[in-house]
Scaffold this active site. Structure first.
Site, PDB file in Angstrom:
ATOM      1  N   PRO A   2      33.089 -65.319  83.573  1.00 58.36           N
ATOM      2  CA  PRO A   2      34.457 -65.283  83.978  1.00 58.36           C
ATOM      3  C   PRO A   2      34.788 -66.445  84.889  1.00 58.36           C
ATOM      4  O   PRO A   2      34.254 -66.586  85.967  1.00 58.36           O
ATOM      5  CB  PRO A   2      34.540 -63.963  84.734  1.00 58.36           C
ATOM      6  CG  PRO A   2      33.409 -63.120  84.217  1.00 58.36           C
ATOM      7  CD  PRO A   2      32.485 -64.031  83.570  1.00 58.36           C
ATOM      8  N   GLU A   3      35.632 -67.289  84.442  1.00 60.05           N
ATOM      9  CA  GLU A   3      36.212 -68.317  85.303  1.00 60.05           C
ATOM     10  C   GLU A   3      37.604 -67.821  85.688  1.00 60.05           C
ATOM     11  O   GLU A   3      37.906 -66.655  85.459  1.00 60.05           O
ATOM     12  CB  GLU A   3      36.256 -69.657  84.548  1.00 60.05           C
ATOM     13  CG  GLU A   3      34.875 -70.090  84.042  1.00 60.05           C
ATOM     14  CD  GLU A   3      34.862 -71.431  83.342  1.00 60.05           C
ATOM     15  OE1 GLU A   3      35.617 -72.321  83.755  1.00 60.05           O
ATOM     16  OE2 GLU A   3      34.095 -71.596  82.379  1.00 60.05           O
TER      17      GLU A   3
END
Length: 271
Positions: A2-3
């Site tokens: 997850p960015e």
DNA sequence: ATGGGCACCTGGCTGC
DNA sequence: TGCAGCCAGGTGCCCA
């Protein structure tokens, strides 16, 4: 993980289910995350109401009556809203149970995620206090990027992934933003021109915006609050496309290693 | 201050 | 089929 787009997609997905609800229980099945979940956290949270949700860099903020949860998804973490009776599966480590009959479930195969709780201003928390400006803040502009790159010999991509300089950009979006800005990932930061700094700021914002709109990028583990994957993977220009032809000019995309991470670029489009 | 490398952990894939 | 080796959305910390 997850960015930024995946964290933001998660935040938007869980918010309507959380705000105004009261915490009934915190069930910790596996406290050994990147930092152990404090033993007394459940007692502290029960009875508190969720006031709002937020995000700082890749940290999800859940603001409660008396304090704030800082929730990081690590490399492989995801948060889903499920009925309280939903059976647990592998790597379901934590449930935040609400008075609505639903719960927020944290799944994280690699356990690089973490949960912190603070009663003070979350933005002064040791993990958040020294973070760079948000990419969508006014402060983050071409002039800012120009200034912080001047004395830096490190590669521009390494710098884009340094949360003390730029926030929210991880390996996927650093590669994609560099492609869009037509800058090679291995360029020394100090050689970036003003025009390139301008393009990079625009590219970072553009790629993050479009990725959020697509619900993020799912490579392996990531799912949004509703359990659905993100669709931005289909829109990637270079990430994990080594050997395939550039979607702009047909030149084969190249892969290199920088700081133990894979970088991808088009040797014709990027200089 | 800056930069580089390691550690944390599990699972999936490749190649012998 | 089995297994070793390598790779994966992050980032804090330690060392030079």
């Amino acid at each position: 993980m997850p960015e930024l787009p995946e964290v933001e997609t998660t935040r938007r997905g869980i918010e309507p289910h959380l705000v105004g609800r009261t915490v009934v229980a915190l069930n910790v099945h596996e406290p050994r995350l990147r930092w152990p979940i404090p033993a007394g956290l459940a007692v502290e949270l029960v009875g508190q109401r969720v006031e709002r949700t937020g995000r700082r860099a890749k940290y999800l903020l859940i603001e409660l009556t008396r304090g704030t949860l800082l929730w990081h998804l690590g490399m492989s973490g995801s948060l889903r809203v499920l009925p309280a009776c939903a059976p647990r599966g592998a790597h379901d480590h934590v449930d935040l149970v609400l008075d609505s009959g639903f719960l927020l479930r944290f799944n994280d195969p690699r356990r690089f995620g973490s949960i912190h709780y603070t009663t003070g201003d979350p933005h002064t928390h040791p993990l958040l206090g020294r973070l760079a400006p948000e990419p969508f803040d006014r402060e983050f502009d071409a002039d800012y990027l120009w200034r912080i790159t001047r004395r830096r010999r490190a590669a521009i991509k390494t710098l884009l992934m340094n949360s003390h300089l730029v926030v929210g950009v991880g390996n996927i979006y650093a590669n994609e933003a560099l492609f869009r800005a037509r800058v090679r990932p291995q360029r020394a930061a100090r050689t970036i021109t003003r025009a390139e700094a301008r393009r990079l700021v625009r590219s970072i914002r553009a790629v993050l915006t479009v990725a959020i709109r697509a619900g993020g990028t799912t490579l392996r583990d990531y799912v949004g609050a509703d359990g659905n994957p993100g669709w931005f993977r289909q829109r990637l220009y270079v990430y994990e496309r080594d050997g395939k032809s550039c979607r702009r000019c047909r030149t084969p995309v190249r892969a290199i290693t920088q700081g133990q991470r894979s970088s991808y670029y088009c040797p014709a489009c990027q200089r």
